[in-house]
Motif scaffolding. Structure first.
Motif, PDB file in Angstrom:
ATOM      1  N   PRO A  34       0.809  -1.224   0.000  1.00 46.46           N
ATOM      2  CA  PRO A  34       0.000   0.000   0.000  1.00 46.46           C
ATOM      3  C   PRO A  34       0.841   1.273   0.000  1.00 46.46           C
ATOM      4  O   PRO A  34       0.424   2.291  -0.558  1.00 46.46           O
ATOM      5  CB  PRO A  34      -0.812  -0.117   1.308  1.00 46.46           C
ATOM      6  CG  PRO A  34      -0.825  -1.568   1.620  1.00 46.46           C
ATOM      7  CD  PRO A  34       0.494  -2.091   1.149  1.00 46.46           C
ATOM      8  N   ALA A  35       2.038   1.208   0.632  1.00 49.40           N
ATOM      9  CA  ALA A  35       2.904   2.394   0.640  1.00 49.40           C
ATOM     10  C   ALA A  35       3.372   2.732  -0.769  1.00 49.40           C
ATOM     11  O   ALA A  35       3.522   3.911  -1.124  1.00 49.40           O
ATOM     12  CB  ALA A  35       4.101   2.151   1.553  1.00 49.40           C
ATOM     13  N   LEU A  36       3.611   1.699  -1.593  1.00 46.22           N
ATOM     14  CA  LEU A  36       4.079   1.920  -2.962  1.00 46.22           C
ATOM     15  C   LEU A  36       2.935   2.212  -3.923  1.00 46.22           C
ATOM     16  O   LEU A  36       3.037   3.107  -4.764  1.00 46.22           O
ATOM     17  CB  LEU A  36       4.863   0.688  -3.448  1.00 46.22           C
ATOM     18  CG  LEU A  36       6.171   0.376  -2.708  1.00 46.22           C
ATOM     19  CD1 LEU A  36       6.776  -0.918  -3.242  1.00 46.22           C
ATOM     20  CD2 LEU A  36       7.163   1.527  -2.848  1.00 46.22           C
ATOM     21  N   LYS A  37       1.863   1.455  -3.820  1.00 47.25           N
ATOM     22  CA  LYS A  37       0.754   1.565  -4.771  1.00 47.25           C
ATOM     23  C   LYS A  37      -0.367   2.483  -4.298  1.00 47.25           C
ATOM     24  O   LYS A  37      -1.150   2.979  -5.099  1.00 47.25           O
ATOM     25  CB  LYS A  37       0.176   0.172  -5.063  1.00 47.25           C
ATOM     26  CG  LYS A  37       1.182  -0.806  -5.673  1.00 47.25           C
ATOM     27  CD  LYS A  37       1.610  -0.361  -7.048  1.00 47.25           C
ATOM     28  CE  LYS A  37       2.545  -1.394  -7.687  1.00 47.25           C
ATOM     29  NZ  LYS A  37       2.960  -0.986  -9.053  1.00 47.25           N
ATOM     30  N   GLY A  38      -0.456   2.672  -2.985  1.00 49.01           N
ATOM     31  CA  GLY A  38      -1.523   3.507  -2.448  1.00 49.01           C
ATOM     32  C   GLY A  38      -2.841   2.750  -2.331  1.00 49.01           C
ATOM     33  O   GLY A  38      -2.998   1.659  -2.879  1.00 49.01           O
ATOM     34  N   LEU A  39      -3.763   3.343  -1.595  1.00 49.58           N
ATOM     35  CA  LEU A  39      -5.092   2.772  -1.437  1.00 49.58           C
ATOM     36  C   LEU A  39      -6.064   3.448  -2.402  1.00 49.58           C
ATOM     37  O   LEU A  39      -5.893   4.613  -2.760  1.00 49.58           O
ATOM     38  CB  LEU A  39      -5.583   2.955   0.000  1.00 49.58           C
ATOM     39  CG  LEU A  39      -4.814   2.187   1.082  1.00 49.58           C
ATOM     40  CD1 LEU A  39      -5.282   2.628   2.465  1.00 49.58           C
ATOM     41  CD2 LEU A  39      -4.988   0.687   0.916  1.00 49.58           C
ATOM     42  N   ASN A  40      -7.061   2.695  -2.801  1.00 48.17           N
ATOM     43  CA  ASN A  40      -8.061   3.199  -3.738  1.00 48.17           C
ATOM     44  C   ASN A  40      -9.230   3.773  -2.929  1.00 48.17           C
ATOM     45  O   ASN A  40     -10.197   3.076  -2.650  1.00 48.17           O
ATOM     46  CB  ASN A  40      -8.531   2.076  -4.659  1.00 48.17           C
ATOM     47  CG  ASN A  40      -9.410   2.598  -5.778  1.00 48.17           C
ATOM     48  OD1 ASN A  40      -9.233   3.716  -6.241  1.00 48.17           O
ATOM     49  ND2 ASN A  40     -10.368   1.796  -6.205  1.00 48.17           N
ATOM     50  N   TYR A  41      -9.108   5.064  -2.546  1.00 44.93           N
ATOM     51  CA  TYR A  41     -10.142   5.669  -1.721  1.00 44.93           C
ATOM     52  C   TYR A  41     -11.428   5.855  -2.517  1.00 44.93           C
ATOM     53  O   TYR A  41     -11.418   6.325  -3.656  1.00 44.93           O
ATOM     54  CB  TYR A  41      -9.676   7.022  -1.187  1.00 44.93           C
ATOM     55  CG  TYR A  41      -8.601   6.910  -0.134  1.00 44.93           C
ATOM     56  CD1 TYR A  41      -8.892   6.390   1.121  1.00 44.93           C
ATOM     57  CD2 TYR A  41      -7.296   7.323  -0.388  1.00 44.93           C
ATOM     58  CE1 TYR A  41      -7.909   6.279   2.089  1.00 44.93           C
ATOM     59  CE2 TYR A  41      -6.307   7.217   0.582  1.00 44.93           C
ATOM     60  CZ  TYR A  41      -6.629   6.679   1.814  1.00 44.93           C
ATOM     61  OH  TYR A  41      -5.658   6.568   2.770  1.00 44.93           O
ATOM     62  N   GLY A  42     -12.536   5.486  -1.893  1.00 50.27           N
ATOM     63  CA  GLY A  42     -13.836   5.675  -2.512  1.00 50.27           C
ATOM     64  C   GLY A  42     -14.335   7.098  -2.326  1.00 50.27           C
ATOM     65  O   GLY A  42     -13.658   7.961  -1.777  1.00 50.27           O
ATOM     66  N   ILE A  43     -15.560   7.327  -2.758  1.00 51.57           N
ATOM     67  CA  ILE A  43     -16.154   8.655  -2.682  1.00 51.57           C
ATOM     68  C   ILE A  43     -16.231   9.134  -1.227  1.00 51.57           C
ATOM     69  O   ILE A  43     -16.029  10.312  -0.943  1.00 51.57           O
ATOM     70  CB  ILE A  43     -17.558   8.644  -3.313  1.00 51.57           C
ATOM     71  CG1 ILE A  43     -17.462   8.346  -4.809  1.00 51.57           C
ATOM     72  CG2 ILE A  43     -18.266   9.973  -3.084  1.00 51.57           C
ATOM     73  CD1 ILE A  43     -16.713   9.377  -5.600  1.00 51.57           C
ATOM     74  N   ASP A  44     -16.503   8.198  -0.300  1.00 55.61           N
ATOM     75  CA  ASP A  44     -16.659   8.578   1.107  1.00 55.61           C
ATOM     76  C   ASP A  44     -15.430   9.286   1.651  1.00 55.61           C
ATOM     77  O   ASP A  44     -15.540  10.236   2.430  1.00 55.61           O
ATOM     78  CB  ASP A  44     -16.921   7.327   1.962  1.00 55.61           C
ATOM     79  CG  ASP A  44     -18.267   6.694   1.654  1.00 55.61           C
ATOM     80  OD1 ASP A  44     -19.096   7.385   1.050  1.00 55.61           O
ATOM     81  OD2 ASP A  44     -18.468   5.524   2.006  1.00 55.61           O
ATOM     82  N   PHE A  45     -14.245   8.818   1.258  1.00 53.80           N
ATOM     83  CA  PHE A  45     -13.005   9.342   1.829  1.00 53.80           C
ATOM     84  C   PHE A  45     -12.267  10.300   0.892  1.00 53.80           C
ATOM     85  O   PHE A  45     -11.539  11.169   1.358  1.00 53.80           O
ATOM     86  CB  PHE A  45     -12.071   8.195   2.201  1.00 53.80           C
ATOM     87  CG  PHE A  45     -12.561   7.376   3.367  1.00 53.80           C
ATOM     88  CD1 PHE A  45     -13.511   7.878   4.233  1.00 53.80           C
ATOM     89  CD2 PHE A  45     -12.080   6.098   3.589  1.00 53.80           C
ATOM     90  CE1 PHE A  45     -13.970   7.139   5.314  1.00 53.80           C
ATOM     91  CE2 PHE A  45     -12.527   5.347   4.662  1.00 53.80           C
ATOM     92  CZ  PHE A  45     -13.471   5.871   5.527  1.00 53.80           C
ATOM     93  N   ALA A  46     -12.413  10.117  -0.408  1.00 56.59           N
ATOM     94  CA  ALA A  46     -11.687  10.962  -1.359  1.00 56.59           C
ATOM     95  C   ALA A  46     -12.496  12.188  -1.765  1.00 56.59           C
ATOM     96  O   ALA A  46     -11.943  13.183  -2.220  1.00 56.59           O
ATOM     97  CB  ALA A  46     -11.315  10.165  -2.601  1.00 56.59           C
TER      98      ALA A  46
END
Length: 323
Positions: A34-46
């Motif tokens: 996750p540190a390299l690729k990141g998380l896929n934040y949904g509408i709720d968080f992004a």
């Protein structure tokens, strides 16, 4: 249902280094990926806008045409199928402040020539609200872990509490790694699944810790490894039957619950397996890391019981008018 021989003691502690190596590999990988690729934040968080469309009289929705129309207006728009070929999810970062009108009506006008469809859902979250939800989500996980630490420290002792917390962190980090690997949207449903996994894993861990404490009081075994092997072996049928029945219930949601709860169900299934694994192969063996001493714990329990009897004796004397 008897799956295992009730009188047999399995040597779980003899394989602890193998399972620690497996856990360490998964744990480190779940931090690095996750540190390299990141998380896929949904509408709720992004933050941003989500629109769900249902097309009629077609075998599949015209994803290419929809994407081409939207990319002329929005940057970073994503268009994906949702469940069936004729349903579409549209995501973009703009909100109603940018459009000046309802996003659903705007989509109806913009995509009018792509076919006959209806707008089934519109979700809008501003960037400030998304940041706030993300911060509160992290805070909820942190507070949950802190309260678990206090609860177990009071109910058992600090070594049990530290082992349980490390086990819970182990489970959450590995699940987050899986979420990043499968590119599952991180939203409020994901947070709910993580908190549920915390509770499920903690329940299994508490059952095993209770059995260890009981065996320390009743068993004549002096070595921690022997006590843990006996305690885990005795709770193994209960642990597996609970995990199997919970898995069957969540599997029904996964396959027949629809796309709205698919990600939640998938995370829960992984959490069930991981919680069962960690309570057996991670939590109990961790007691050895903190130099838990069986004889010292027995002495502490004996002193606690002596104080309890003394208090009961004093209360009885007081009630009889002897004090």
């Amino acid at each position: 249902m008897q799956i295992f021989d009730s009188g047999k003691v399995y040597d779980f502690m003899g394989k602890r280094f193998v399972f620690f190596a497996i856990s360490l590999f998964l744990f480190v990988g779940s931090i690095v990926y996750p540190a390299l690729k990141g998380l896929n934040y949904g509408i709720d968080f992004a933050g941003g806008t989500l629109i769900q469309l249902k097309y009629f009289d077609v075998e599949s929705a015209p994803l290419g045409a929809i994407r081409a129309k939207l990319e002329k207006v929005f940057a970073g728009v994503t268009v994906t199928e949702f469940g069936t070929n004729d349903e579409v999810i549209i995501r973009y970062q703009s909100t109603t402040d940018n459009l000046g009108e309802d996003p659903g009506k705007y989509a109806e006008k913009l995509l009018a020539d792509t076919g006959k469809f209806e707008v089934r859902r519109v979700d809008i979250v501003g960037p400030k609200v998304g940041d706030e939800l993300r911060q509160k989500g992290v805070m909820a996980l942190a507070i949950s872990l802190a309260l678990i630490l206090v609860y177990i420290a009071v109910r058992f002792e600090w070594r049990f509490a530290m082992a349980a917390i490390l086990c819970e962190v182990h489970d959450v980090i590995i699940v987050i790694g899986l979420i990043a690997l499968l590119r599952i949207d991180v939203n409020l449903d994901t947070l709910a699944a993580l908190l549920t996994i915390l509770g499920y894993s903690l329940n299994d861990t508490i059952i095993i810790f209770d059995r260890i404490r009981e065996d320390i009081s009743k068993s004549k075994k002096a070595r921690l490894h022997e006590v843990i092997n006996e305690a885990v072996s005795l709770t193994l049928p209960r642990t597996l039957m609970t995990s199997i029945t919970t898995f069957l219930a969540v599997a029904v949601l996964l396959f027949w619950g629809g796309d709205m709860i698919y990600s939640f169900s998938l995370i829960m299934i992984v959490g069930i397996f991981l919680g069962t694994y960690s309570s057996i192969f991670v939590a109990a063996p961790m007691l050895g890391w903190f130099r838990f001493n069986v004889d010292a714990y027995r002495k502490m329990l004996a002193e606690k019981e002596a104080r309890k009897r003394e208090k009961e004796s004093m209360r009885a004397m007081y009630e009889n008018g002897q004090v």
